[in-house]
Design a protein around this motif. Structure first.
Motif, mmCIF file in Angstrom:
data_model
loop_
_atom_site.group_PDB
_atom_site.id
_atom_site.type_symbol
_atom_site.label_atom_id
_atom_site.label_comp_id
_atom_site.label_asym_id
_atom_site.label_seq_id
_atom_site.Cartn_x
_atom_site.Cartn_y
_atom_site.Cartn_z
ATOM 1 N N TYR A 262 -87.186 -5.477 108.964
ATOM 2 C CA TYR A 262 -85.772 -5.518 109.326
ATOM 3 C C TYR A 262 -85.063 -6.663 108.605
ATOM 4 O O TYR A 262 -85.691 -7.585 108.082
ATOM 5 C CB TYR A 262 -85.604 -5.681 110.840
ATOM 6 C CG TYR A 262 -86.001 -7.037 111.377
ATOM 7 C CD1 TYR A 262 -85.051 -8.041 111.552
ATOM 8 C CD2 TYR A 262 -87.325 -7.328 111.696
ATOM 9 C CE1 TYR A 262 -85.408 -9.299 112.037
ATOM 10 C CE2 TYR A 262 -87.686 -8.573 112.190
ATOM 11 C CZ TYR A 262 -86.727 -9.552 112.352
ATOM 12 O OH TYR A 262 -87.084 -10.790 112.823
ATOM 13 N N GLN A 263 -83.722 -6.588 108.592
ATOM 14 C CA GLN A 263 -82.873 -7.640 108.031
ATOM 15 C C GLN A 263 -81.668 -7.831 108.930
ATOM 16 O O GLN A 263 -81.240 -6.903 109.628
ATOM 17 C CB GLN A 263 -82.403 -7.280 106.623
ATOM 18 C CG GLN A 263 -83.468 -7.375 105.545
ATOM 19 C CD GLN A 263 -82.909 -6.982 104.185
ATOM 20 O OE1 GLN A 263 -82.779 -5.799 103.872
ATOM 21 N NE2 GLN A 263 -82.575 -7.970 103.376
ATOM 22 N N THR A 264 -81.092 -9.011 108.876
ATOM 23 C CA THR A 264 -79.841 -9.270 109.576
ATOM 24 C C THR A 264 -78.867 -9.951 108.622
ATOM 25 O O THR A 264 -79.267 -10.565 107.635
ATOM 26 C CB THR A 264 -80.046 -10.161 110.816
ATOM 27 O OG1 THR A 264 -80.464 -11.467 110.393
ATOM 28 C CG2 THR A 264 -81.083 -9.577 111.755
ATOM 29 N N ALA A 265 -77.588 -9.830 108.919
ATOM 30 C CA ALA A 265 -76.557 -10.476 108.106
ATOM 31 C C ALA A 265 -75.343 -10.740 108.978
ATOM 32 O O ALA A 265 -75.033 -9.967 109.883
ATOM 33 C CB ALA A 265 -76.163 -9.590 106.919
ATOM 34 N N VAL B 130 -74.269 -5.263 115.702
ATOM 35 C CA VAL B 130 -74.253 -3.819 115.474
ATOM 36 C C VAL B 130 -75.559 -3.447 114.786
ATOM 37 O O VAL B 130 -75.937 -4.041 113.776
ATOM 38 C CB VAL B 130 -73.016 -3.373 114.663
ATOM 39 C CG1 VAL B 130 -72.885 -4.133 113.357
ATOM 40 C CG2 VAL B 130 -73.062 -1.869 114.400
ATOM 41 N N LEU B 131 -76.265 -2.502 115.365
ATOM 42 C CA LEU B 131 -77.555 -2.045 114.865
ATOM 43 C C LEU B 131 -77.348 -0.751 114.092
ATOM 44 O O LEU B 131 -76.793 0.219 114.618
ATOM 45 C CB LEU B 131 -78.510 -1.805 116.041
ATOM 46 C CG LEU B 131 -79.897 -1.244 115.718
ATOM 47 C CD1 LEU B 131 -80.718 -2.246 114.915
ATOM 48 C CD2 LEU B 131 -80.625 -0.856 117.002
ATOM 49 N N LEU B 132 -77.806 -0.728 112.838
ATOM 50 C CA LEU B 132 -77.639 0.440 111.969
ATOM 51 C C LEU B 132 -78.981 1.138 111.781
ATOM 52 O O LEU B 132 -79.983 0.499 111.452
ATOM 53 C CB LEU B 132 -77.079 0.012 110.618
ATOM 54 C CG LEU B 132 -75.777 -0.804 110.640
ATOM 55 C CD1 LEU B 132 -75.306 -1.093 109.226
ATOM 56 C CD2 LEU B 132 -74.685 -0.078 111.429
ATOM 57 N N ILE B 133 -78.997 2.464 111.977
ATOM 58 C CA ILE B 133 -80.230 3.240 111.960
ATOM 59 C C ILE B 133 -80.130 4.324 110.881
ATOM 60 O O ILE B 133 -79.318 5.248 110.992
ATOM 61 C CB ILE B 133 -80.505 3.850 113.346
ATOM 62 C CG1 ILE B 133 -80.504 2.743 114.423
ATOM 63 C CG2 ILE B 133 -81.825 4.600 113.343
ATOM 64 C CD1 ILE B 133 -80.780 3.238 115.829
ATOM 65 N N ILE C 177 -77.594 -5.678 111.985
ATOM 66 C CA ILE C 177 -79.053 -5.582 111.987
ATOM 67 C C ILE C 177 -79.435 -4.237 111.390
ATOM 68 O O ILE C 177 -78.948 -3.184 111.846
ATOM 69 C CB ILE C 177 -79.640 -5.698 113.406
ATOM 70 C CG1 ILE C 177 -79.226 -7.012 114.064
ATOM 71 C CG2 ILE C 177 -81.152 -5.568 113.383
ATOM 72 C CD1 ILE C 177 -78.162 -6.862 115.117
ATOM 73 N N THR C 178 -80.265 -4.252 110.348
ATOM 74 C CA THR C 178 -80.779 -3.014 109.767
ATOM 75 C C THR C 178 -82.301 -3.066 109.797
ATOM 76 O O THR C 178 -82.903 -4.133 109.797
ATOM 77 C CB THR C 178 -80.304 -2.819 108.315
ATOM 78 O OG1 THR C 178 -80.896 -3.832 107.476
ATOM 79 C CG2 THR C 178 -78.786 -2.904 108.208
ATOM 80 N N PHE C 179 -82.917 -1.896 109.810
ATOM 81 C CA PHE C 179 -84.384 -1.841 109.753
ATOM 82 C C PHE C 179 -84.823 -0.551 109.083
ATOM 83 O O PHE C 179 -84.061 0.410 109.002
ATOM 84 C CB PHE C 179 -84.996 -1.977 111.154
ATOM 85 C CG PHE C 179 -84.789 -0.777 112.055
ATOM 86 C CD1 PHE C 179 -85.788 0.164 112.232
ATOM 87 C CD2 PHE C 179 -83.587 -0.606 112.743
ATOM 88 C CE1 PHE C 179 -85.605 1.260 113.063
ATOM 89 C CE2 PHE C 179 -83.389 0.481 113.579
ATOM 90 C CZ PHE C 179 -84.404 1.424 113.741
ATOM 91 N N ASP C 180 -86.045 -0.569 108.586
ATOM 92 C CA ASP C 180 -86.651 0.630 108.007
ATOM 93 C C ASP C 180 -87.472 1.325 109.084
ATOM 94 O O ASP C 180 -88.316 0.702 109.727
ATOM 95 C CB ASP C 180 -87.562 0.267 106.831
ATOM 96 C CG ASP C 180 -86.800 -0.245 105.617
ATOM 97 O OD1 ASP C 180 -85.594 0.047 105.503
ATOM 98 O OD2 ASP C 180 -87.422 -0.933 104.782
ATOM 99 N N HIS C 181 -87.229 2.629 109.276
ATOM 100 C CA HIS C 181 -88.031 3.390 110.225
ATOM 101 C C HIS C 181 -89.516 3.308 109.874
ATOM 102 O O HIS C 181 -89.885 3.123 108.703
ATOM 103 C CB HIS C 181 -87.645 4.874 110.168
ATOM 104 C CG HIS C 181 -86.344 5.193 110.810
ATOM 105 N ND1 HIS C 181 -86.108 5.014 112.157
ATOM 106 C CD2 HIS C 181 -85.205 5.721 110.297
ATOM 107 C CE1 HIS C 181 -84.881 5.414 112.443
ATOM 108 N NE2 HIS C 181 -84.313 5.838 111.331
#
Length: 247
Positions: A13-16, A22-25, A53-57
């Motif tokens: 995951y990453q944050t900025a 806000v969580l992006l999927i 917040i983004t992450f890779d499934h």
């Protein structure tokens, strides 16, 4: 990029930015970078004063690759998202998903309504209810020795996209075989958080916006003109609609 343990699966995951989270999927065969960073979404939201917040499934991007289709139900992928919020100490967040990510976001919203402030379901509309279909054809296309052996045009497009995103084709095949779970109208009717549904008017994968809007109490909908499943994700009208909705 950071990693954490989500029920025994390593998730990247990453944050900025700073501000309300806000969580992006992201969608199937994509990853956080392609879906959210390269399309300008992260910059758009951080510029608007948000912590993103983004992450890779699981099975995607820099996250752990799994090869058993039983490990990819959308409801379990929603738990990865919930565990990431736990890991970051975030009680509630706005949540936005695209395509498969919209389905995962819906499962998260239904299972954990106390964790979701607003929800945006994009790139998947009526077919969240009726089903998308074609999962086995896509899986076989991903498993084929070469894209040249794939005759199904829709499945071939997924194979090409997965190669472009440098995806693990075997892990993605396992994922597609179990992640396209339908969500019933009765389940959607339990949602009480504000919801925005967005899809292009030429998006055959998503289906029509109005059907999903009618299934969710108080939901709003935006149909993007002349946009399909691939080019809607970075659309300016989509971004403007989400900024207005979250504000």
């Amino acid at each position: 990029m950071h990693k954490f343990n989500s029920g025994g699966v390593e998730i990247a995951y990453q944050t900025a930015g700073d501000g309300p989270p806000v969580l992006l999927i992201h969608g199937f065969a994509s990853n956080a970078r392609v879906n959210w960073w390269d399309t300008g979404w992260v910059k758009t939201l951080t510029d608007a004063g948000r912590r993103v917040i983004t992450f890779d499934h699981r099975g995607h991007g820099a996250s752990e690759k799994l090869y058993d289709s039983a490990l990819y139900p959308a409801a379990e992928m929603a738990e990865d998202a919930r565990r990431l919020l736990d890991h970051l100490g975030i009680g509630r967040a706005d949540v936005m998903g695209y395509s498969m990510g919209a389905r995962v976001s819906a499962f998260l919203t239904i299972a954990h309504p106390d964790r979701v402030r607003h929800a945006v379901f994009a790139g998947l509309a009526s077919r969240m209810i009726t089903g998308v279909g074609g999962a086995e054809a896509i899986a076989r296309a991903l498993e084929a020795p070469s894209r040249d052996e794939v005759t199904d045009n829709g499945a071939r497009a997924f194979r090409i996209f997965a190669e472009q995103t440098k995806g693990d084709l075997q892990a993605l095949a396992a994922c597609i075989r179990s992640s396209r779970e339908k969500i019933t109208v009765e389940e959607l009717a339990t949602i009480r958080v504000p919801v925005l549904v967005v899809a292009g008017d030429k998006d055959e994968v998503a289906g029509d916006v109005e059907t999903l809007v009618k299934a969710i109490p108080g939901a709003e909908g935006v149909t993007l003109p002349n946009r399909n499943h691939m080019n809607a994700v970075g659309d300016r009208g989509y971004k403007d609609a989400v900024l207005a909705f979250l504000a």
